[in-house]
Motif scaffolding. Structure first.
Motif, PDB file in Angstrom:
ATOM      1  N   ALA A 129       0.834  -1.205   0.000  1.00 21.67           N
ATOM      2  CA  ALA A 129       0.000   0.000   0.000  1.00 21.67           C
ATOM      3  C   ALA A 129       0.868   1.254   0.000  1.00 21.67           C
ATOM      4  CB  ALA A 129      -0.925  -0.006   1.215  1.00 21.67           C
ATOM      5  N   VAL A 130       1.949   1.239   0.765  1.00 23.12           N
ATOM      6  CA  VAL A 130       2.870   2.380   0.787  1.00 23.12           C
ATOM      7  C   VAL A 130       3.513   2.562  -0.588  1.00 23.12           C
ATOM      8  CG1 VAL A 130       5.035   3.233   1.787  1.00 23.12           C
ATOM      9  CG2 VAL A 130       3.297   2.203   3.270  1.00 23.12           C
ATOM     10  N   ILE A 131       3.881   1.462  -1.226  1.00 26.97           N
ATOM     11  CA  ILE A 131       4.502   1.541  -2.552  1.00 26.97           C
ATOM     12  C   ILE A 131       3.527   2.135  -3.569  1.00 26.97           C
ATOM     13  CG2 ILE A 131       5.389   0.139  -4.466  1.00 26.97           C
ATOM     14  CD1 ILE A 131       6.657  -1.677  -2.325  1.00 26.97           C
ATOM     15  N   ILE A 132       2.261   1.813  -3.467  1.00 25.40           N
ATOM     16  CA  ILE A 132       1.273   2.387  -4.380  1.00 25.40           C
ATOM     17  C   ILE A 132       1.169   3.896  -4.191  1.00 25.40           C
ATOM     18  CG2 ILE A 132      -1.208   2.485  -4.905  1.00 25.40           C
ATOM     19  CD1 ILE A 132      -1.230  -0.571  -4.495  1.00 25.40           C
ATOM     20  N   VAL A 133       1.223   4.358  -2.960  1.00 27.03           N
ATOM     21  CA  VAL A 133       1.187   5.804  -2.698  1.00 27.03           C
ATOM     22  C   VAL A 133       2.432   6.473  -3.279  1.00 27.03           C
ATOM     23  CG1 VAL A 133       1.256   7.548  -0.870  1.00 27.03           C
ATOM     24  CG2 VAL A 133      -0.282   5.590  -0.653  1.00 27.03           C
ATOM     25  N   ILE A 134       3.588   5.846  -3.110  1.00 26.55           N
ATOM     26  CA  ILE A 134       4.821   6.398  -3.687  1.00 26.55           C
ATOM     27  C   ILE A 134       4.731   6.416  -5.207  1.00 26.55           C
ATOM     28  CG2 ILE A 134       7.302   5.986  -3.974  1.00 26.55           C
ATOM     29  CD1 ILE A 134       7.264   4.832  -1.090  1.00 26.55           C
ATOM     30  N   THR A 135       4.181   5.370  -5.791  1.00 25.29           N
ATOM     31  CA  THR A 135       4.008   5.312  -7.246  1.00 25.29           C
ATOM     32  C   THR A 135       3.120   6.454  -7.723  1.00 25.29           C
ATOM     33  OG1 THR A 135       4.240   2.908  -7.190  1.00 25.29           O
ATOM     34  CG2 THR A 135       3.257   3.864  -9.169  1.00 25.29           C
ATOM     35  N   ALA A 136       2.041   6.720  -7.001  1.00 26.85           N
ATOM     36  CA  ALA A 136       1.169   7.840  -7.368  1.00 26.85           C
ATOM     37  C   ALA A 136       1.942   9.156  -7.322  1.00 26.85           C
ATOM     38  CB  ALA A 136      -0.039   7.886  -6.441  1.00 26.85           C
ATOM     39  N   GLY A 137       2.805   9.306  -6.344  1.00 24.29           N
ATOM     40  CA  GLY A 137       3.640  10.516  -6.260  1.00 24.29           C
ATOM     41  C   GLY A 137       4.585  10.642  -7.435  1.00 24.29           C
ATOM     42  N   VAL A 138       5.190   9.529  -7.845  1.00 20.58           N
ATOM     43  CA  VAL A 138       6.102   9.550  -9.001  1.00 20.58           C
ATOM     44  C   VAL A 138       5.337   9.923 -10.267  1.00 20.58           C
ATOM     45  CG1 VAL A 138       7.563   8.110 -10.486  1.00 20.58           C
ATOM     46  CG2 VAL A 138       7.766   7.950  -7.997  1.00 20.58           C
ATOM     47  N   VAL A 139       4.154   9.351 -10.440  1.00 23.00           N
ATOM     48  CA  VAL A 139       3.351   9.659 -11.629  1.00 23.00           C
ATOM     49  C   VAL A 139       2.954  11.138 -11.633  1.00 23.00           C
ATOM     50  CG1 VAL A 139       1.147   9.216 -12.787  1.00 23.00           C
ATOM     51  CG2 VAL A 139       2.541   7.301 -11.975  1.00 23.00           C
ATOM     52  N   CYS A 140       2.516  11.649 -10.504  1.00 21.51           N
ATOM     53  CA  CYS A 140       2.149  13.071 -10.424  1.00 21.51           C
ATOM     54  C   CYS A 140       3.351  13.963 -10.692  1.00 21.51           C
ATOM     55  CB  CYS A 140       1.545  13.390  -9.056  1.00 21.51           C
ATOM     56  SG  CYS A 140      -0.084  12.669  -8.812  1.00 21.51           S
ATOM     57  N   TYR A 141       4.482  13.604 -10.145  1.00 17.06           N
ATOM     58  CA  TYR A 141       5.701  14.368 -10.389  1.00 17.06           C
ATOM     59  C   TYR A 141       6.043  14.367 -11.878  1.00 17.06           C
ATOM     60  CZ  TYR A 141      10.645  15.670 -10.233  1.00 17.06           C
ATOM     61  OH  TYR A 141      11.859  16.269 -10.446  1.00 17.06           O
ATOM     62  N   GLY A 142       5.911  13.216 -12.518  1.00 16.23           N
ATOM     63  CA  GLY A 142       6.172  13.131 -13.953  1.00 16.23           C
ATOM     64  C   GLY A 142       5.225  13.991 -14.773  1.00 16.23           C
ATOM     65  N   VAL A 143       3.957  14.023 -14.389  1.00 15.42           N
ATOM     66  CA  VAL A 143       2.978  14.859 -15.096  1.00 15.42           C
ATOM     67  C   VAL A 143       3.324  16.335 -14.930  1.00 15.42           C
ATOM     68  CG1 VAL A 143       0.557  15.596 -15.088  1.00 15.42           C
ATOM     69  CG2 VAL A 143       1.129  13.154 -15.020  1.00 15.42           C
ATOM     70  N   ILE A 144       3.657  16.726 -13.716  1.00 15.98           N
ATOM     71  CA  ILE A 144       4.011  18.134 -13.461  1.00 15.98           C
ATOM     72  C   ILE A 144       5.260  18.514 -14.240  1.00 15.98           C
ATOM     73  CG2 ILE A 144       4.855  19.719 -11.678  1.00 15.98           C
ATOM     74  CD1 ILE A 144       2.931  18.230  -9.731  1.00 15.98           C
ATOM     75  N   MET A 145       6.259  17.660 -14.234  1.00 15.44           N
ATOM     76  CA  MET A 145       7.501  17.971 -14.960  1.00 15.44           C
ATOM     77  C   MET A 145       7.247  18.076 -16.464  1.00 15.44           C
ATOM     78  SD  MET A 145       9.887  18.453 -12.817  1.00 15.44           S
ATOM     79  CE  MET A 145      11.306  18.455 -13.883  1.00 15.44           C
ATOM     80  N   ARG A 146       6.408  17.210 -16.993  1.00 12.65           N
ATOM     81  CA  ARG A 146       6.136  17.246 -18.425  1.00 12.65           C
ATOM     82  C   ARG A 146       5.270  18.458 -18.792  1.00 12.65           C
ATOM     83  NH1 ARG A 146       6.040  13.484 -22.666  1.00 12.65           N
ATOM     84  NH2 ARG A 146       6.698  11.864 -21.242  1.00 12.65           N
ATOM     85  N   TYR A 147       4.230  18.721 -18.022  1.00  9.28           N
ATOM     86  CA  TYR A 147       3.262  19.759 -18.379  1.00  9.28           C
ATOM     87  C   TYR A 147       3.798  21.159 -18.113  1.00  9.28           C
ATOM     88  CZ  TYR A 147      -1.155  22.256 -18.728  1.00  9.28           C
ATOM     89  OH  TYR A 147      -2.141  23.124 -19.078  1.00  9.28           O
TER      90      TYR A 147
END
Length: 188
Positions: free
Chosen positions: A39-57
């Motif tokens: 469950a913790v890894i899924i939360v971290i994964t969501a953070g990585v995905v959000c970070y990637g979206v912010i960096m790209r956009y």
């Protein structure tokens, strides 16, 4: 003056039962731990995905490693939580059968399902360990610029499927005395 107590006699059957209880407890505790860590890894994964979206956009700077890291972490969380999910009986089941069948028939259904699942999951675990060994010994990496080692997801797949297999083994063995008692009543 007190009378010394008689030493407890430990029979082989008692020793086996005690060892089994300890083993089953360890399997359950491991699966609970990996369930929560997943469950913790899924939360971290969501953070990585959000970070990637912010960096790209916002910064027009896509992450070279973000997608692969997310995929690796989702593989880890999926396979490492499988044993916990089985412990909670959270895998796919036909719930209507619980209401249609008797308690005795449902115990048999779960036992047969657990036994067949154990055979399948043990086969997948064996193959995952084989892939892990090949990936590690031959130095497999992905084809991206980041090129992470492929043994990492294979290792977690192998551990997760092994933990699931052990959980199924525990549930199958613990269901057997109930089944033996059930058949003994029919014969008499």
């Amino acid at each position: 003056m007190s009378i010394p107590a008689e030493p407890a006699v430990v029979t082989p059957a008692t020793a086996v039962r005690t060892a089994w209880r300890g083993f089953a407890w360890l399997v359950r505790q491991f699966n609970i731990l990996t369930g929560y860590l997943s469950a913790v890894i899924i939360v971290i994964t969501a953070g990585v995905v959000c970070y990637g979206v912010i960096m790209r956009y916002y910064f027009a700077s896509p992450l070279d490693w973000g997608l692969e890291l997310s995929i690796f972490m989702l593989i880890v969380s999926t396979f490492m939580s499988a044993g916990y999910t089985q412990l909670q009986r959270g895998h796919v089941t036909i719930e209507i059968m619980d209401h249609i069948l008797s308690a005795r028939a449902n115990r048999v259904r779960y036992l047969v399902g657990d036994l067949l699942s154990l055979l399948f999951c043990a086969f997948v675990a064996w193959n995952a360990w084989t892939y892990f060994h090949e990936a590690y010994s031959e130095g497999w990496v992905t084809e991206s610029l980041w090129a992470p080692k492929m043994w990492i997801p294979y290792l977690f797949m192998a551990i997760g499927m092994s933990a699931l297999s052990l959980q199924l083994l525990v549930q199958t063995v613990e269901a057997l005395p109930v089944l033996r008692g059930m058949f003994a009543k029919k014969v008499n």
